[in-house]
Design a protein around this motif. Structure first.
Motif, PDB file in Angstrom:
ATOM      1  N   LEU A 139       0.873  -1.172   0.000  1.00 24.99           N
ATOM      2  CA  LEU A 139       0.000   0.000   0.000  1.00 24.99           C
ATOM      3  C   LEU A 139       0.909   1.221   0.000  1.00 24.99           C
ATOM      4  O   LEU A 139       1.589   1.506   0.991  1.00 24.99           O
ATOM      5  CB  LEU A 139      -0.898   0.001   1.240  1.00 24.99           C
ATOM      6  N   ILE A 148      -2.532   0.281  -4.450  1.00 20.89           N
ATOM      7  CA  ILE A 148      -2.312  -1.070  -3.928  1.00 20.89           C
ATOM      8  C   ILE A 148      -1.575  -1.811  -5.039  1.00 20.89           C
ATOM      9  O   ILE A 148      -2.044  -1.875  -6.179  1.00 20.89           O
ATOM     10  CB  ILE A 148      -3.621  -1.790  -3.571  1.00 20.89           C
ATOM     11  N   LEU A 260      -7.944  -2.574   1.332  1.00 21.11           N
ATOM     12  CA  LEU A 260      -6.921  -3.581   1.622  1.00 21.11           C
ATOM     13  C   LEU A 260      -7.559  -4.939   1.923  1.00 21.11           C
ATOM     14  O   LEU A 260      -7.086  -5.977   1.449  1.00 21.11           O
ATOM     15  CB  LEU A 260      -6.074  -3.144   2.815  1.00 21.11           C
TER      16      LEU A 260
END
Length: 340
Positions: A139, A148, A260
């Motif tokens: 990240l 990402i 995420l």
């Protein structure tokens, strides 16, 4: 078998920090950064002033890096420099100097992608810091980028999600500006957030498909919220600064973590590494560490000095490229925008 010593002089000049580092293989011998405080009075980086300051700083910074590393320039194996992305005028100062030194010493020239460097900073040999194994998810969060990245090898990187508008660092800095905080405001938002209630003022998270991000809507929502509250109470910011900052930071972290979690689910990869200036944020660091017990992730958080722009991270990419003989000629050009 003894590994031969490779000495890399690395130069970083992508924005407003002039930096130089010397690495022996994957170990940092020196990492010198000259900050440009002149931009604070303008509330942001002024490109022309940045490039002029780089010209003033680059020689003393490189001299300091060599001296601190106790290395003579004749011992250097290669010169690594930031090719991009960044401010064109700033990049040109670093690349021109790198080309000149490499030519004078007749040693290889290595071009480095700044964002690639933020990711590979995790491979610097530092006591107390583990190196991720491949594959892992990175990240990258900074003033100019939010991505990402799936990392399958040192040079096999794939962006699987990125911001469609503003970067997360810009969201922090612009929010700080709305609150009347001085530039750079991101670290101040973090400082006050630690004293406030993160759920005091709920902000709506943007709905963006897939793994991409958007922060412009949040920024606008914060602006309208503050304007409305100040009309009702002119002292609203002063009386609620800690809670406002905590609520803004909480929302931004939630946006990052939602994506995420989605990326981990889609890829099956549970190794997460963060990089970039915003990875210095204490809230993001703490939240990421909590995922190790919460979700069984393995997280990698870089040493603080490798989060902001620095030349050590350029040097570690330079070292890996040296091992792979990925060299450039003097015709290599700087690029304001560049992909992996």
């Amino acid at each position: 078998m003894q590994i031969p010593e490779v000495y890399i002089l690395a130069i970083e000049s992508s924005c407003d920090d002039t930096a130089a580092a010397v690495l022996c293989n994957d170990k940092v011998l020196s990492n010198v950064v000259a900050n440009q405080l002149i931009h604070n009075q303008y509330g942001g980086v002024v490109p022309e002033l940045a490039s002029r300051a780089h010209q003033q700083n680059i020689v003393p910074v490189i001299e300091a890096a060599l001296k601190k590393a106790n290395i003579k320039k004749e011992q250097l194996s290669a010169i690594a420099f930031t090719q991009g992305p960044g401010l064109m005028g700033s990049l040109l100062v670093g690349s021109s100097f790198a080309k000149s030194i490499a030519l004078a010493l007749q040693i290889p020239l290595i071009a480095v992608n700044h964002m690639h460097a933020h990711i590979l900073a995790h491979f610097i040999d530092e006591d107390g810091f583990d190196k991720p194994s491949f594959p892992f998810l990175a990240l990258t969060i900074s003033g100019g980028h939010t991505q990402i990245v799936r990392v399958d090898d040192f040079f096999d990187l794939t962006i699987i999600g990125e911001t469609t508008d503003d970067a997360v660092g810009e969201a922090f800095d612009k929010s700080a500006k709305i609150l009347g905080l001085p530039y750079p405001g991101g670290p101040l938002v973090d400082k006050y957030a630690q004293l406030g209630n993160p759920k005091a003022f709920p902000f709506t998270k943007p709905k963006v498909p897939g793994l991409d991000f958007s922060f412009s809507g949040l920024k606008t929502a914060i602006l309208y919220f503050i304007q409305k509250k100040k009309n009702e109470n002119p002292e609203f910011i002063t009386e609620n600064l800690n809670d406002i900052c905590a609520s803004i930071q909480y929302t931004i972290i939630e946006i990052l973590m939602d994506k995420l979690k989605m990326a981990v689910k889609e890829t099956g990869i549970k190794q997460i590494a963060i990089g970039g200036g915003v990875s210095a944020n204490s809230g993001i660091r703490n939240t990421l560490k909590e995922t190790e017990t919460k979700y069984g992730w393995k997280t990698y958080i870089p040493k603080f000095e490798y989060t902001t722009d620095n030349a050590a991270m350029i040097g570690i990419v330079g070292y890996q490229k040296f091992l792979s003989q990925k060299f450039e000629t003097a015709e290599v050009v700087s690029k304001a925008r560049i992909q992996f």
